[in-house]
Design an enzyme around this catalytic site. Structure first.
Site, short mmCIF file in Angstrom:
data_model
loop_
_atom_site.label_atom_id
_atom_site.label_comp_id
_atom_site.label_asym_id
_atom_site.label_seq_id
_atom_site.Cartn_x
_atom_site.Cartn_y
_atom_site.Cartn_z
N LYS A 50 -20.29 46.35 -4.41
CA LYS A 50 -20.18 47.71 -4.80
C LYS A 50 -19.98 49.39 -3.60
CE LYS A 50 -20.03 48.40 -10.01
NZ LYS A 50 -20.86 49.57 -11.01
N SER A 75 -26.50 53.54 -13.01
CA SER A 75 -27.81 52.71 -13.05
C SER A 75 -28.54 52.36 -12.15
CB SER A 75 -27.20 52.25 -14.38
OG SER A 75 -26.73 51.41 -14.12
#
Lengths: 311, 311
Positions: A50, A75
């Site tokens: 990410k 999350s």
């Protein structure tokens, strides 16, 4: 996107990320009866792919925008990624995180100097809290999966993979919010049109599978899956890309996810998180598709709470 | 050994082993305040460096000896290594294994077609059972650590390491039966005389530490350490080499071993076994020695029973 644009994206983020290794295991290939190449984003900075999308997005903000900071909700893996890439670029990062996020991911976010605001574990609560922070300090919002700059950045994992190994029949990625698979499609379809992109999803959060059937974005009423990165829904930026380019979504059970995770840990001695094991499980359970083929699998991350394992 | 002999050993075993990667972590370097390079024998065939020694020894048997098979005793990693290298060379392998050997190591031995005989967890029982098998079928005995062919083979991990990275101030290995550290010394002292070799040992099985002080082979009365590969004693072939070349042995507590193991799992996303964490723990606890230095650490293996972790 044209090949030259893809290269531009890759060159933009490359100085800030690891070029992660591609690993394979003769034993796992034997079990799966195909040639599997794991693109090990579990070794990426921040422990997942990410940071690629976060870095690409932050680098496209103006100086003035950067000075007001960025905000996101996640999350876990995107939280760490935004915190770390913001830190690398001297930007402050505000992270809205559900109360049930894994401890390891919270600790990682704090270690990278992300400023955490906790919220209830629903999409609505996450979006509401993020909006508050945008309004209060003018921070630029980064979406974990439904923003083109982020999607393009995530695709660079496949760009690297296709330069490290060639001639893939399939590339398999997990599907959560849809950013990784959408970015993967854009790069794969341009660089290797014959390669099919397949998504992998838990049965317990099979919104993408249902969305491709119904032709509109479906949501999960519950998402009781160990694959904590895959509980979110697709977005209006990534869904059309997925609709156009993804050949198939394979769904796996919780037991298949845990078995695949255990297999990779035991046989390859690398730590992959449940969301990554979803893709491995999809390949293992589908010999009718993958038998004898060359398969790239994006191992999305390695952020597991090792004090709380499913085996 | 001369450099040309070392190369001969390496060339003999190289076709049968993986050239394992060397990994490092900026975060762990920051914590340790030195530059650490992990030679990842946890990714080796069979899950540990021990296939190097086993392969070198079997390749030096005559055709006739090979036809009668080989026998060894081992708590685990050497068992898998002998089974696998014997299988590769079409030789049958008999393995004497203590009843308390980790399940994962037993399962690995069986997977590689080793023929297991169980015995009590004492050195005497292991040696007695091995002797019986030698007498019965004429199998050639391979010692896990106290046999020159095995010692030379184990040293090839450092041979590779010193070709993958150069200019080490220190190379650190765990000390169990003494085969790895003795082989390491022979290669390091010839290829890079300025590099010091340091051993790492659990406090709970510090026989090598005491042996270097007393000048004779000391034994462990008990060996209550999680580092199951390091419970054995030195031998008369490797002890003189260790005496001559090893600069120091650092001892670590069980807590330090578990903390180091957890740190590497969490931060590097690779699975290392407790015996390997002993070396990492030794570096972490000794800034007075390692601060600012370039340190190679032999990660001996990754064979952990993931159903029975210490954290």
């Amino acid at each position: 996107m044209k090949a030259s644009d893809l290269e531009k994206v890759y060159n933009r983020v490359a100085p800030y990320i690891h070029k992660t290794p591609v690993l394979s295991s003769s034993l796992i290939n034997e079990i799966a009866d195909c040639e599997i190449y794991l693109k090990c984003e579990n070794f990426q900075k921040g422990g997942s792919y990410k940071i690629r999308g976060a870095t690409n997005a932050i680098l496209q903000l103006s100086e003035e925008q950067r000075s007001r900071g960025v905000v996101t909700h996640s999350s876990g893996n995107f939280a760490q990624a935004v915190s770390l890439s913001a830190k690398n670029l001297a930007v402050s990062a505000h992270i809205v995180m559900p109360t049930n996020a894994p401890k390891a991911k919270k600790a990682g976010t704090i270690a990278y100097e992300g400023i955490i605001t906790e919220c209830e574990p629903t999409i609505e609560a996450r979006e509401r809290e993020s909006k508050k922070i945008q309004d209060r300090i003018g921070a630029a919002f980064l979406h974990p999966s439904n923003q083109l700059e982020v999607i393009h950045g995530q695709g660079t994992a496949s760009y690297e993979l296709m330069h490290q190994e060639s001639d893939f029949d399939y590339i398999v990625t997990p599907v959560g919010g849809g950013g990784l698979i959408a970015g993967t499609c854009l790069f794969v379809k341009e660089l290797s049109p014959k390669t099919k992109v397949i998504g992998a999803e838990p049965m317990e959060a099979d919104d993408a599978y249902r969305s491709l059937i119904s032709g509109k974005i479906e949501t999960n009423e519950t998402a009781n899956t160990i694959a904590d990165g895959l509980r979110t829904n697709l977005g209006h930026h990534n869904f059309p890309i997925i609709q156009k380019h993804v050949d198939q979504i394979i769904r796996v059970t919780e037991e298949e996810i845990i078995d695949a995770m255990k297999l990779v840990w035991e046989r390859m001695k690398i730590i992959i998180e449940p969301s990554s094991a979803v893709s491995v499980a999809a390949v293992l359970k589908s010999p009718s598709i993958f038998k004898g083929k060359k398969v790239g699998v994006i191992i999305s991350g390695g952020n597991v709470d090792i004090m709380d394992l499913p085996f």
